[in-house]
Design a protein around this motif. Structure first.
Motif, short mmCIF file in Angstrom:
data_model
loop_
_atom_site.label_atom_id
_atom_site.label_comp_id
_atom_site.label_asym_id
_atom_site.label_seq_id
_atom_site.Cartn_x
_atom_site.Cartn_y
_atom_site.Cartn_z
N HIS A 201 1.50 -7.96 14.14
CA HIS A 201 0.88 -8.23 12.85
C HIS A 201 0.49 -9.71 12.75
CE1 HIS A 201 2.38 -4.40 11.01
NE2 HIS A 201 3.32 -4.56 11.91
N GLU B 115 0.82 -1.21 0.00
CA GLU B 115 0.00 0.00 0.00
C GLU B 115 0.85 1.26 0.00
OE1 GLU B 115 0.85 -0.83 4.31
OE2 GLU B 115 0.35 -2.02 2.54
N PHE C 41 -4.58 -0.71 14.35
CA PHE C 41 -4.38 0.23 13.26
C PHE C 41 -4.86 -0.33 11.92
CE2 PHE C 41 -0.25 -1.84 14.06
CZ PHE C 41 -0.02 -2.47 12.84
N GLU C 42 -5.11 -1.64 11.84
CA GLU C 42 -5.72 -2.22 10.64
C GLU C 42 -6.39 -3.53 11.01
OE1 GLU C 42 -4.63 -2.50 6.02
OE2 GLU C 42 -3.29 -3.70 7.26
N THR D 184 -8.53 -6.32 8.77
CA THR D 184 -9.13 -6.81 7.53
C THR D 184 -9.14 -8.33 7.60
OG1 THR D 184 -7.08 -7.06 6.25
CG2 THR D 184 -8.09 -4.86 6.31
N HIS E 258 -5.31 -9.19 7.31
CA HIS E 258 -4.30 -8.64 8.23
C HIS E 258 -4.97 -7.98 9.42
CE1 HIS E 258 -1.40 -5.21 9.29
NE2 HIS E 258 -0.87 -6.31 9.78
N ARG F 203 -1.16 -12.17 9.92
CA ARG F 203 -1.50 -12.20 8.50
C ARG F 203 -2.01 -13.59 8.12
NH1 ARG F 203 0.10 -7.67 5.91
NH2 ARG F 203 1.71 -6.38 6.95
#
Length: 262
Positions: free
Chosen positions: A199, A35, A176-177, A179, A182, A201
């Motif tokens: 993180h 991104e 912060f994210e 989805t 992730h 994933r």
């Protein structure tokens, strides 16, 4: 969130408090940070830096990584050099720019490593100054930038504003994210200003992986004090590379300090 995450558990590099990006992380960096390579993100960054550097004048990137910013900035006629802690990250950059003379890079930490020459612009992007996890090292990073600048040159950082205002009492983590591919969240120690980005994933086969990176967060006012200790003067602070105004609600800042001409 400070840059990309190491592929496995966090590792500390020798002689510095920073995490060390290993071979596996370096090979996947461009993919996991895709991104940040998007044109709508990268184009304003490069244009902002190119205007500050000036046509045909040299620039130096701290934590140059795989060349996400340096390579397109070079394409604008700016002579870019770099300092990077991770040799595997430099190896990935060399796959894109094989000739050292086209983009010289010194392997070392951005608080102490030096590279020949003086530059009209020194910059560190994508929150990477936070990878230095002590206040002393961060102060030395500002001083190192000042040492490399010509009189009148600028030091630029891109840095997020710590999100601790979102914490209710007793909470230590903020996402912060989130989805289906992730989930990322930061944990903070507000006594030491230490944090970790976590993180999780999901791969195409349904398996999951975990990675983390450590950082020390810095407030904008603390950055200004570090700059003052390095003999630099605040020239401009905006909320993003597009020049939007920095306000009390801004979640990041792009700050420019100038080395006095005398």
């Amino acid at each position: 969130m400070v840059g990309a995450e190491p592929a496995g558990m966090c590792r500390i590099a020798p002689m510095t408090s920073s995490d060390l990006w290993d071979e596996q992380t370096a090979q996947g960096y461009d993919r996991t940070s895709a991104e940040m390579f998007a044109p709508h993100v990268l184009a304003p960054t490069v244009e902002f830096l190119a205007q500050l550097a000036g046509a045909g004048r040299p620039a130096l990137e701290f934590a140059i990584g795989t060349g996400r910013v340096a390579i397109p900035l070079s394409a604008k006629g700016i002579s870019v050099s770099g300092i990077e802690l991770s040799q595997p990250m430099v190896d990935q950059l060399r796959r894109k720019v094989p000739l050292v003379e086209d983009l010289p890079v010194v392997v070392g930490d951005m608080a102490t490593a030096t590279i020949p020459g003086r530059f009209s612009l020194v910059y560190v992007v994508y929150n990477s100054i936070g990878n230095l996890r002590t206040q002393d090292e961060q102060v030395e990073c500002f001083r190192n930038a000042a040492r490399h600048l010509t009189p009148g040159g600028r030091f630029v950082i891109e840095l997020w504003v710590p999100g601790i205002r979102r914490f209710p009492p007793g909470q230590t983590a903020v996402p912060f994210e989130v989805t289906d591919r992730h989930v990322g969240f930061d944990t903070y120690d507000m006594v030491t200003q230490q944090g970790t980005s976590h993180h999780y994933r999901r791969s195409d086969d349904g398996s999951a992986s975990y990675g983390c990176s450590n950082f020390r967060y810095i407030w904008p006012a603390e950055c200004d004090l570090m700059a003052k200790l390095a003999g630099l003067v605040l020239e401009r602070r905006v909320a993003d590379w597009d020049g939007s105004p920095f306000t009390s609600d801004s979640e990041k800042h792009v700050s420019v300090w100038r080395k006095p001409a005398t």
